[in-house]
Write a protein that holds these residues in place. Structure first.
Motif, PDB file in Angstrom:
ATOM      1  N   VAL A 202     -28.917 -33.291 -54.254  1.00  0.00           N
ATOM      2  CA  VAL A 202     -28.326 -32.587 -53.123  1.00  0.00           C
ATOM      3  C   VAL A 202     -26.843 -32.295 -53.337  1.00  0.00           C
ATOM      4  CG1 VAL A 202     -27.698 -34.663 -51.841  1.00  0.00           C
ATOM      5  CG2 VAL A 202     -28.261 -32.578 -50.591  1.00  0.00           C
ATOM      6  N   THR A 203     -26.164 -33.075 -54.181  1.00  0.00           N
ATOM      7  CA  THR A 203     -24.738 -32.831 -54.396  1.00  0.00           C
ATOM      8  C   THR A 203     -24.490 -31.501 -55.097  1.00  0.00           C
ATOM      9  OG1 THR A 203     -24.708 -34.002 -56.527  1.00  0.00           O
ATOM     10  CG2 THR A 203     -24.280 -35.305 -54.535  1.00  0.00           C
ATOM     11  N   LEU A 204     -25.523 -30.951 -55.741  1.00  0.00           N
ATOM     12  CA  LEU A 204     -25.377 -29.652 -56.389  1.00  0.00           C
ATOM     13  C   LEU A 204     -25.168 -28.529 -55.383  1.00  0.00           C
ATOM     14  CD1 LEU A 204     -28.151 -29.927 -59.139  1.00  0.00           C
ATOM     15  CD2 LEU A 204     -25.673 -30.182 -59.414  1.00  0.00           C
ATOM     16  N   PHE A 205     -25.445 -28.831 -54.104  1.00  0.00           N
ATOM     17  CA  PHE A 205     -25.278 -27.799 -53.082  1.00  0.00           C
ATOM     18  C   PHE A 205     -23.945 -27.945 -52.327  1.00  0.00           C
ATOM     19  CE2 PHE A 205     -26.415 -25.490 -49.102  1.00  0.00           C
ATOM     20  CZ  PHE A 205     -26.747 -24.272 -49.695  1.00  0.00           C
ATOM     21  N   ASP A 206     -23.109 -28.878 -52.742  1.00  0.00           N
ATOM     22  CA  ASP A 206     -21.831 -29.073 -52.040  1.00  0.00           C
ATOM     23  C   ASP A 206     -20.995 -27.795 -52.017  1.00  0.00           C
ATOM     24  OD1 ASP A 206     -22.514 -31.667 -51.545  1.00  0.00           O
ATOM     25  OD2 ASP A 206     -21.201 -32.555 -53.066  1.00  0.00           O
ATOM     26  N   ALA A 207     -20.960 -27.109 -53.139  1.00  0.00           N
ATOM     27  CA  ALA A 207     -20.181 -25.865 -53.197  1.00  0.00           C
ATOM     28  C   ALA A 207     -20.785 -24.805 -52.284  1.00  0.00           C
ATOM     29  CB  ALA A 207     -20.102 -25.349 -54.637  1.00  0.00           C
ATOM     30  N   GLY A 208     -22.121 -24.835 -52.144  1.00  0.00           N
ATOM     31  CA  GLY A 208     -22.786 -23.899 -51.240  1.00  0.00           C
ATOM     32  C   GLY A 208     -22.391 -24.148 -49.793  1.00  0.00           C
ATOM     33  N   ILE A 209     -22.312 -25.409 -49.425  1.00  0.00           N
ATOM     34  CA  ILE A 209     -21.893 -25.751 -48.059  1.00  0.00           C
ATOM     35  C   ILE A 209     -20.470 -25.267 -47.798  1.00  0.00           C
ATOM     36  CG2 ILE A 209     -21.343 -27.697 -46.536  1.00  0.00           C
ATOM     37  CD1 ILE A 209     -23.711 -29.190 -47.821  1.00  0.00           C
ATOM     38  N   ASP A 210     -19.603 -25.452 -48.789  1.00  0.00           N
ATOM     39  CA  ASP A 210     -18.224 -24.975 -48.645  1.00  0.00           C
ATOM     40  C   ASP A 210     -18.188 -23.461 -48.483  1.00  0.00           C
ATOM     41  OD1 ASP A 210     -17.300 -27.564 -48.888  1.00  0.00           O
ATOM     42  OD2 ASP A 210     -16.854 -27.390 -51.035  1.00  0.00           O
ATOM     43  N   ALA A 211     -18.997 -22.768 -49.263  1.00  0.00           N
ATOM     44  CA  ALA A 211     -19.005 -21.303 -49.195  1.00  0.00           C
ATOM     45  C   ALA A 211     -19.515 -20.819 -47.838  1.00  0.00           C
ATOM     46  CB  ALA A 211     -19.874 -20.739 -50.322  1.00  0.00           C
ATOM     47  N   ILE A 212     -20.577 -21.443 -47.339  1.00  0.00           N
ATOM     48  CA  ILE A 212     -21.132 -21.036 -46.041  1.00  0.00           C
ATOM     49  C   ILE A 212     -20.107 -21.272 -44.934  1.00  0.00           C
ATOM     50  CG2 ILE A 212     -22.919 -21.531 -44.312  1.00  0.00           C
ATOM     51  CD1 ILE A 212     -24.761 -22.252 -46.724  1.00  0.00           C
ATOM     52  N   ARG A 213     -19.400 -22.402 -44.996  1.00  0.00           N
ATOM     53  CA  ARG A 213     -18.364 -22.660 -44.001  1.00  0.00           C
ATOM     54  C   ARG A 213     -17.256 -21.609 -44.091  1.00  0.00           C
ATOM     55  NH1 ARG A 213     -16.262 -26.763 -40.742  1.00  0.00           N
ATOM     56  NH2 ARG A 213     -17.810 -28.298 -41.410  1.00  0.00           N
ATOM     57  N   GLY A 214     -16.908 -21.201 -45.322  1.00  0.00           N
ATOM     58  CA  GLY A 214     -15.869 -20.192 -45.484  1.00  0.00           C
ATOM     59  C   GLY A 214     -16.236 -18.860 -44.854  1.00  0.00           C
ATOM     60  N   PHE A 215     -17.515 -18.488 -44.935  1.00  0.00           N
ATOM     61  CA  PHE A 215     -17.963 -17.218 -44.360  1.00  0.00           C
ATOM     62  C   PHE A 215     -18.205 -17.313 -42.852  1.00  0.00           C
ATOM     63  CE2 PHE A 215     -19.243 -16.177 -48.776  1.00  0.00           C
ATOM     64  CZ  PHE A 215     -18.684 -14.911 -48.867  1.00  0.00           C
ATOM     65  N   THR A 216     -18.700 -18.459 -42.379  1.00  0.00           N
ATOM     66  CA  THR A 216     -19.169 -18.550 -40.994  1.00  0.00           C
ATOM     67  C   THR A 216     -18.364 -19.492 -40.116  1.00  0.00           C
ATOM     68  OG1 THR A 216     -20.703 -20.391 -41.414  1.00  0.00           O
ATOM     69  CG2 THR A 216     -21.516 -18.156 -41.843  1.00  0.00           C
ATOM     70  N   GLY A 217     -17.725 -20.503 -40.717  1.00  0.00           N
ATOM     71  CA  GLY A 217     -17.056 -21.538 -39.954  1.00  0.00           C
ATOM     72  C   GLY A 217     -18.001 -22.604 -39.422  1.00  0.00           C
ATOM     73  N   TRP A 218     -19.320 -22.500 -39.728  1.00  0.00           N
ATOM     74  CA  TRP A 218     -20.297 -23.430 -39.193  1.00  0.00           C
ATOM     75  C   TRP A 218     -20.354 -24.715 -40.015  1.00  0.00           C
ATOM     76  CZ3 TRP A 218     -24.552 -19.142 -39.293  1.00  0.00           C
ATOM     77  CH2 TRP A 218     -24.356 -18.276 -38.203  1.00  0.00           C
ATOM     78  N   PRO A 219     -20.469 -25.844 -39.369  1.00  0.00           N
ATOM     79  CA  PRO A 219     -20.679 -27.097 -40.098  1.00  0.00           C
ATOM     80  C   PRO A 219     -22.144 -27.253 -40.504  1.00  0.00           C
ATOM     81  CG  PRO A 219     -20.607 -27.543 -37.759  1.00  0.00           C
ATOM     82  CD  PRO A 219     -20.315 -26.074 -37.915  1.00  0.00           C
ATOM     83  N   CYS A 220     -22.369 -28.028 -41.544  1.00  0.00           N
ATOM     84  CA  CYS A 220     -23.727 -28.356 -41.976  1.00  0.00           C
ATOM     85  C   CYS A 220     -24.101 -29.713 -41.381  1.00  0.00           C
ATOM     86  CB  CYS A 220     -23.811 -28.410 -43.497  1.00  0.00           C
ATOM     87  SG  CYS A 220     -25.449 -28.853 -44.128  1.00  0.00           S
ATOM     88  N   PHE A 221     -25.220 -29.750 -40.684  1.00  0.00           N
ATOM     89  CA  PHE A 221     -25.677 -30.993 -40.066  1.00  0.00           C
ATOM     90  C   PHE A 221     -26.637 -31.773 -40.959  1.00  0.00           C
ATOM     91  CE2 PHE A 221     -24.951 -28.654 -35.849  1.00  0.00           C
ATOM     92  CZ  PHE A 221     -23.659 -29.144 -35.750  1.00  0.00           C
ATOM     93  N   GLY A 222     -26.863 -31.280 -42.159  1.00  0.00           N
ATOM     94  CA  GLY A 222     -27.700 -32.029 -43.085  1.00  0.00           C
ATOM     95  C   GLY A 222     -28.463 -31.128 -44.037  1.00  0.00           C
ATOM     96  N   VAL A 223     -28.750 -31.689 -45.206  1.00  0.00           N
ATOM     97  CA  VAL A 223     -29.602 -31.028 -46.197  1.00  0.00           C
ATOM     98  C   VAL A 223     -30.871 -31.866 -46.300  1.00  0.00           C
ATOM     99  CG1 VAL A 223     -29.824 -30.235 -48.572  1.00  0.00           C
ATOM    100  CG2 VAL A 223     -27.595 -30.129 -47.428  1.00  0.00           C
ATOM    101  N   VAL A 224     -31.959 -31.303 -45.841  1.00  0.00           N
ATOM    102  CA  VAL A 224     -33.221 -32.031 -45.737  1.00  0.00           C
ATOM    103  C   VAL A 224     -34.077 -31.743 -46.967  1.00  0.00           C
ATOM    104  CG1 VAL A 224     -35.324 -32.352 -44.362  1.00  0.00           C
ATOM    105  CG2 VAL A 224     -33.125 -31.902 -43.222  1.00  0.00           C
ATOM    106  N   PRO A 225     -34.531 -32.767 -47.658  1.00  0.00           N
ATOM    107  CA  PRO A 225     -35.402 -32.542 -48.821  1.00  0.00           C
ATOM    108  C   PRO A 225     -36.811 -32.173 -48.365  1.00  0.00           C
ATOM    109  CG  PRO A 225     -35.234 -34.883 -48.393  1.00  0.00           C
ATOM    110  CD  PRO A 225     -34.317 -34.215 -47.403  1.00  0.00           C
TER     111      PRO A 225
END
Length: 484
Positions: A202-225
């Motif tokens: 799941v840590t491979l998606f950390d940069a994705g979470i940062d990018a989504i926040r940059g575009f939307t300002g939304w927080p991530c409430f979790g990455v569910v496997p």
């Protein structure tokens, strides 16, 4: 007043149903008085609620997860597709009519009152209501009059969490794209998002979470496997039938033709869980396997149309050959109706075909009638003399010589039929395979020992396991914020 949260998806089949069920169980296990709600559902997998009306099977499961009685108000609008362009419309548990797609768009605003009334009913006495959206809020062409997603959320003042399915690809684009095309008012309803169905580190998606926040300002409430326990839960959407595995060489092959308007296919889940059963769903254009020991004709939302499709696929010839080889056939509800000599529809309930010859495997005839039977039922197998519990949702009455040998007794009343040689049988009772005693007796008649599981308990345990998996990966601060 109850706290409220709504899960909407960036598309269909992103896993909202399981997430809502898992969250309901998680909160119930924390002592929260929680209930599920879905304003509008489109599904032919229906259930009979504890208060006696039709709701989506998913909301029945979610009520089980919340450990509360199911109610028609948990799914006030249920659309049951009957054709490519039209559906039966069920409002607060009762049939309100039929509508084609364009007509329904005009009808939706008139249904908002019933939706809001039901939402208040469900909210009463609760600490938390978890709402499931339908489809996607990004379908802005359907936004006018919407009751399923942002139309409901803005009217009822319910904050939204978006769910994105990373397994299908493009999850970042789907989240950012949804943010981009929503109006300011709709966008303000979204408090954050959840990534679902993640595989790997799941840590491979950390940069994705940062990018989504940059575009939307939304927080991530979790990455569910991929939730390991979810596969033990009944599936709601027939899209899953397209992804089921093929046969595994087990002792008994059970073949199920996938009807165009297949309904209540979760009837078959208990058989799929049996270790010695290969449950094979046969798609259109493929023959029924000649090594199947049992063929089950499932429920249908459009019996006459699906009966015509059975012939078009050549399954009628396959069934005749199957019976000649000594194979067995069970028809459930619409599947039972198809097994008879003919199906009549003098009132045009299903369309403009007044009568169609049946498959001729049972000496019975069916006539469609406007009155719909909707009830939970206690029953007993007339073949194996074991107790059953299930439900009935059907139009029509079936009569004929083979009814003298009923398949089951529902509340003491004969139901269904069995052929003189005992190889072909049918019933209106849904849920009979969930009876552990019936399932064991059926498999024993094929020389197979059942796995010994308590099916209903296994579903309840799976809900607990899903809740544990979710609690481990969802943001604890967000979860705590849902508490009263």
């Amino acid at each position: 007043m109850a706290k409220r949260i709504m899960l909407q998806g960036t598309g269909s089949d992103v896993g909202k149903t399981v997430l809502v069920a898992g969250l309901c169980r998680l909160m119930a296990n924390r002592g929260v008085k929680v209930a599920p709600f879905k304003p509008q559902n489109m599904s032919n997998n229906a259930a009979v609620s504890d208060d006696g009306g039709e709701i989506g099977r998913a909301q029945w499961l979610q009520s089980m997860a919340a450990r509360v009685p199911s109610s028609v108000h948990m799914n006030p609008v249920l659309l049951k597709p009957q054709s490519e362009t039209g559906s039966q419309v069920v409002v607060q548990g009762k049939v309100a009519g039929q509508a084609r797609g364009r007509d329904y768009q005009a009808l939706k605003p008139k249904l908002m009152g019933a939706v809001l009334e039901s939402f208040e009913q469900v909210s009463r006495g609760r600490d938390l209501v978890i709402v499931e959206g339908a489809g996607s809020p990004a379908e802005i062409n359907l936004r006018a009059g919407d009751i399923a997603n942002m139309g409901f959320a803005t009217r009822a003042g319910v904050p939204v969490v978006l769910v994105g399915d990373i397994d299908r690809g493009g999850v970042m684009a789907s989240l950012v794209g949804t943010h981009t095309i929503l109006t300011d008012d709709d966008r303000r309803m979204i408090s954050g998002y959840i990534i679902n169905k993640f595989r790997g580190d799941v840590t491979l998606f950390d940069a994705g979470i940062d990018a989504i926040r940059g575009f939307t300002g939304w927080p991530c409430f979790g990455v569910v496997p991929w939730l390991r326990s979810a596969k033990r839960l009944p599936a709601e959407d027939s899209v899953v039938l397209e992804r089921l595995t093929r046969a595994n060489g087990r002792a008994l092959k059970v073949a199920v033709p996938v009807l165009s308007r297949i309904a209540n296919f979760d009837d078959l889940d208990p058989l799929a869980a049996e270790p010695e059963v290969d449950l094979v769903f046969v798609p259109a254009g493929e023959p029924i396997p000649d090594d199947a020991g049992l063929v089950i004709i499932p429920g249908s939302k459009a019996t006459i149309s699906d009966l015509a499709d059975v012939r078009a696929n050549g399954w009628d010839r396959d069934l005749q050959a199957h019976v000649r080889r000594g194979g067995h056939v069970i028809g459930i509800c619409g599947g039972y109706q198809m097994l008879g000599q003919c199906v009549r529809d003098p009132h045009g309930i299903e369309g403009n075909v007044a009568e169609l010859a049946g498959l001729g495997l049972l000496a019975v005839e069916t006539e469609m009638a406007p009155e719909k039977t909707v009830r939970n039922s206690s029953a007993r197998s007339a073949v194996f003399d074991v107790v059953l519990e299930g439900y009935e949702i059907h139009l029509g009455r079936t009569t004929g010589p083979d009814c003298a040998s009923p398949m089951v007794l529902i509340d003491g009343r004969a139901d269904g039929a069995v052929s003189p040689d005992g190889r072909v049988s049918g019933t209106y009772l849904h849920g009979l395979f969930a009876s552990d005693a019936y399932r064991a007796a059926l498999l024993k008649s094929f020389g197979i020992e059942a796995g010994g599981q308590n099916y209903r308990q296994s579903v309840d345990t799976a809900l607990d396991d899903v809740a544990v998996e979710l609690e481990a990966v969802l943001d604890p601060g967000w979860l705590d914020g849902l508490m009263p």
